[in-house]
Each structure stands twice: as C-alpha cells, then as structure tokens.
Design an enzyme around this catalytic site. Structure first.
Site, mmCIF file in Angstrom:
data_model
loop_
_atom_site.group_PDB
_atom_site.id
_atom_site.type_symbol
_atom_site.label_atom_id
_atom_site.label_comp_id
_atom_site.label_asym_id
_atom_site.label_seq_id
_atom_site.Cartn_x
_atom_site.Cartn_y
_atom_site.Cartn_z
ATOM 1 N N ASP A 93 66.515 -9.763 23.943
ATOM 2 C CA ASP A 93 67.170 -9.014 22.868
ATOM 3 C C ASP A 93 66.126 -8.187 22.118
ATOM 4 O O ASP A 93 65.395 -8.704 21.270
ATOM 5 C CB ASP A 93 67.844 -10.050 21.935
ATOM 6 C CG ASP A 93 68.574 -9.419 20.773
ATOM 7 O OD1 ASP A 93 68.340 -8.234 20.475
ATOM 8 O OD2 ASP A 93 69.376 -10.132 20.146
ATOM 9 N N HIS A 136 50.998 13.512 28.006
ATOM 10 C CA HIS A 136 52.423 13.483 27.710
ATOM 11 C C HIS A 136 53.169 14.633 28.350
ATOM 12 O O HIS A 136 54.193 14.449 28.970
ATOM 13 C CB HIS A 136 52.595 13.594 26.188
ATOM 14 C CG HIS A 136 53.132 12.360 25.583
ATOM 15 N ND1 HIS A 136 54.017 12.363 24.552
ATOM 16 C CD2 HIS A 136 52.913 11.073 25.878
ATOM 17 C CE1 HIS A 136 54.295 11.131 24.222
ATOM 18 N NE2 HIS A 136 53.642 10.328 25.016
HETATM 19 C C1 MEV Z 1 54.840 7.833 21.607
HETATM 20 O O1 MEV Z 1 56.031 7.283 22.104
HETATM 21 C C2 MEV Z 1 53.924 6.769 21.084
HETATM 22 C C3 MEV Z 1 52.657 7.255 20.387
HETATM 23 O O2 MEV Z 1 52.980 8.174 19.342
HETATM 24 C C4 MEV Z 1 51.961 6.048 19.837
HETATM 25 C C5 MEV Z 1 50.782 6.340 18.942
HETATM 26 O O3 MEV Z 1 50.741 7.416 18.328
HETATM 27 O O4 MEV Z 1 49.936 5.446 18.827
HETATM 28 C C6 MEV Z 1 51.770 7.999 21.363
#
Ligand code: MEV
Length: 439
Positions: free
Chosen positions: A295, A392
């Site tokens: 959960d 990303h």
């Molecule tokens: C994105 O999903 C998560 C991050 O923003 C975490 C972070 O900034 O430490 C990359």
C-alpha cells in the site's frame, strides 16, 4: 448538465461504460474502444481484476520494469519496479551498478512495531480510568483471542495496550494506544479487528462493571490502525573511499562527495528542497511497493510524517565524509507485507515476489529502503554534476517521440542523434520535423 445516477454499482460493466461514454465523453465508441482495449483476454483473469475494487470498467496499466544488479547484504537482486516515470528504472540500475563495484548495499531492520489506536471520550476522573484499564487489561487479550490465536502461534500478536490521557489536547479525549507484531503480514485487517474488539470490550466493561458514575459517559469515537510507524524502521547504507566516488570524469571524486554532503545538508534545512529530495526517494520506494502489491499511500503518509518528526520537514537520507570515507544512508519507516492481500491474488505481484526470491517482510523492507537510497544517490549524482535534465530528457525523448507518433525508424535515428545533442522538448520537435521534411 449530467444528472446524478442512482444504482450505478448495480449496472453491468457494459452499461457502466455506456453511461460514462454518453454522459462524460465526446465519442462514446472511442471510449468503449479504449476501455475494451485494456481488458484481459482471459475472462478469469479479468474477473480477478474486476473484483479488486468496485465499479471496474477496465484495467489501468503501468510499466513493470526491472533494475538488476542490486547487491544487498551479499545477495544480488533484480528489483521489480512498477512506475510511469521515465528515468527511474534507469537511475536505479545505474546506482546499483555503481555500488556493485564498491561493496554493495548494507541494510538492516531496526524495528517492526505496528500501531493502532482506539480513540474515545470519557468525562470522568482520569485516575479512575487508568485504574479501570489496568484492571480490565487481561480482558482485552482474552476477548481478542479468536483474532490473535493464529498470529500468536506464528510468533506475533498484540505487543502492548496503553491508556493515554490526551485531554490537554482535546476535552475528554483518551486513547488506547496499542502496538502489534504482524510478522510477514502488513497486518491492517489483523490490527483493525483487534482494535474493534478492544473497543467492544472497553465499552461493555465500562457500561456493565459499574465503572461509570452518575452522569459520566464513555463513548468510543473510532478504532483504527495508524500509518505513522516510526518504530517499524529500516536502515540502508552504502560507503566507499572518497577517492572511489568517481561520478563524472570532469569532476574529481572529492568534489562529488563534498557536493552530495552539501546537497543533503540543504535538504535538511530547506523544506522546498527536502520535499523534492524525498520525492526522488519515493520514486524508488513506491515503484517497488506497487510492484510487490503493498500500500503506497500508507507508506507515503508514514514516511512524510517521519521526515517531519523533529518539527521541520527534512531529508530522509544522510551523507558524511569521515577519515576519507564517504557514507550515504537512509532510515525510513516501512510497514510492508509479503503475505496476504494482493500478494496472494495478483499474478504480477506474485511474480515480483518470485523475482525477489520470496522475501520475508523484513527483507522486503531492506530491499525497498535500498531502492529509495539508490534513487536518491542517482538523483544527487546527476544534480551535483551534469544536472538532471541531460539524463532525464534522454529518457523522456521516447515519450516525446511517441506523443508525436514517430515511426520506429524515426525513433532510431533521433535516439542516435540525441546521444550527442541536448534533448529539450523543442529540440526534439524540431529534429523530427526536419527529418520528416527531408524524406
Ligand atoms: C524527479 O522525479 C525526482 C528528482 O527531482 C529528485 C531530486 O531532485 O532529488 C530528480
């Protein structure tokens, strides 16, 4: 305006879909097609999913991925993750690989205490109540015997029942604060059943044993487990020589280590950063929790309360440099189960447990904590070196290309192109447009 509907739950699945399509979507046929597209071909399997919740009209897919090469307590795991966000599985895999060559992750469960409370109102004398609870305490255990018997035979059960005076916070408010050991079960049903029985016992004894004086009342408000479980805690850690923390060829390892420590320091004093920092940790935690049928809302609620336990919202991870050694660790409350609930029903969940070699709840706590730590390490490693967007956007590239209905050939060309170019949204659109113009 669409009118409310009576008896929606009594409609057949087809009727529900027709109603939704006709009342809330532009194109009924399209709505039907989309929903049907995600039905399972096997009617038995579909029925299983239909019955998990109410008013099911289709299934909602999430990608199920694997992050391999996690060395945890000298054992190599391939960790199943269910998540929609690109980069998370790649980041976990990268962190796993990085630490595989540096001794892996060490994890240990610090405690497994679960909590539940009976909240009630009592208008009489507090000392009398405490004496009364002391007197009837054995009855709580005795009258819950039919619920606790099996759990006790396995070594778990009720650990404590305490009366708490909360009248300084709310007039006449008291609670039975109870703790439990639920072994490999998450234990929500067990705990709630025990608590409801405690409430029945308390009310019946108070009403019948002549405890209440003229004009006094004792009323149960509610009985429910708590998702705040600071003593159901697990710790995971990695460490290496600072000189081995080579994250990026352009930045010396000493600088990387120093910047990670600074980044954690910032998350400890700055809530805006701490929330995002912890969100990254939960990317890993939630993905494993979902894959293993646990959960995630319960865990999320408990984890964030824990992050704020000292009065301010802080990082769940810590980092240090001492005597040339870089250490990075997490302590996180996780109430998880590896038996019962979805674990015995959902074939994908069962498979996830098999891939993890059927962990006990304690082992699963360790694996999940490691997934969270790895995710944070990966995020911080990018943030303090190249920045997050490079990796990303590369991962997001396929999402953008899919949105733009790129063909297989176009995807191959552009993935290769963006290996050496910065993949912003506009750059991807432009490159695809160019590619199409040149055809
Ligand atoms: C994105 O999903 C998560 C991050 O923003 C975490 C972070 O900034 O430490 C990359």
């Amino acid at each position: 305006m669409t009118q409310p509907i009576k008896g929606f739950s009594k409609l057949s699945k087809e009727q529900k879909i027709a109603w939704i399509g006709e009342n809330y979507t532009e194109n009924v046929q399209n709505t039907k097609d989309i929903l049907r597209q995600y039905w399972n071909n096997d009617p038995k399997l579909q029925q299983l999913h239909d019955e998990f919740i109410e008013n099911t009209i289709s299934n909602y897919y999430l990608p199920f991925g694997i992050a391999p090469n996690f060395l945890i307590n000298e054992r190599i795991y391939a960790i199943p993750m269910a998540i929609e966000e690109s980069s998370v599985v790649a980041a976990a895999s990268k962190a796993a690989k990085f630490w595989l060559d540096r001794g892996g992750f060490k994890a240990e469960v610090i405690g497994t205490e679960k909590v539940g409370q009976v909240h009630f109102i009592y208008t009489g004398n507090s000392e009398n109540l405490f004496r009364f609870i002391g007197k009837i305490r054995p009855s709580f255990y005795a009258e819950a015997k039919s619920i606790t018997e099996k759990m006790e035979a396995r070594g778990g059960g009720i650990s404590s029942i305490e009366i708490k005076d909360k009248t300084d916070l709310l007039p006449n408010y008291y609670q039975l604060h109870c703790t439990f050991e639920t072994l490999d079960a998450m234990g929500a049903n067990f705990i709630n059943s025990c608590l409801e029985q405690f409430a029945t016992t308390l009310k019946a004894k108070a009403d019948r044993d002549g405890f209440l004086k003229e004009g006094e009342k004792l009323e149960i408000v509610m009985s429910i487990l708590s998702n705040y479980v600071p003593n159901c805690l697990v710790r995971a850690e990695v460490s290496c020589l600072v000189s081995d923390l080579s994250l990026d060829t352009t930045i010396p390892p000493e600088k990387c280590a120093e910047k990670i420590v600074q980044a954690v320091g910032i998350a400890n004093v700055e809530p805006h950063r701490a929330v995002t920092h912890n969100k990254g940790i939960m990317n890993g935690v939630d993905a494993v929790i979902l894959a293993t049928g646990n959960d995630f809302r319960a865990v999320e609620a408990g984890v964030h309360a824990f992050a704020a336990k000292d009065g301010g919202y802080k990082s769940l991870t810590n980092a240090s440099i001492e005597d040339g050694v870089f250490r990075f660790w997490i302590e996180i409350p996780l109430a998880l189960g590896t038996v019962g609930g979805l674990t015995s029903l959902h074939p994908m969940v069962q498979l996830a447990h098999e891939v993890l070699q059927y962990p006990s709840a304690k082992q699963l706590m360790e694996i999940v904590a490691v997934a969270g730590l790895a995710q944070n390490f990966a995020a911080l490693s990018s943030l303090v070196t190249t920045g997050i967007q490079e990796g990303h956007m590369k991962m997001h590239l396929l999402n953008i290309l899919n949105q733009m209905k790129a063909t297989k050939e176009e995807k191959t060309t552009l993935v290769s192109y963006f290996k050496n170019n910065t993949a912003t949204h506009s750059a991807v659109v432009e490159a695809l447009d160019k590619l199409r113009e040149n055809l």
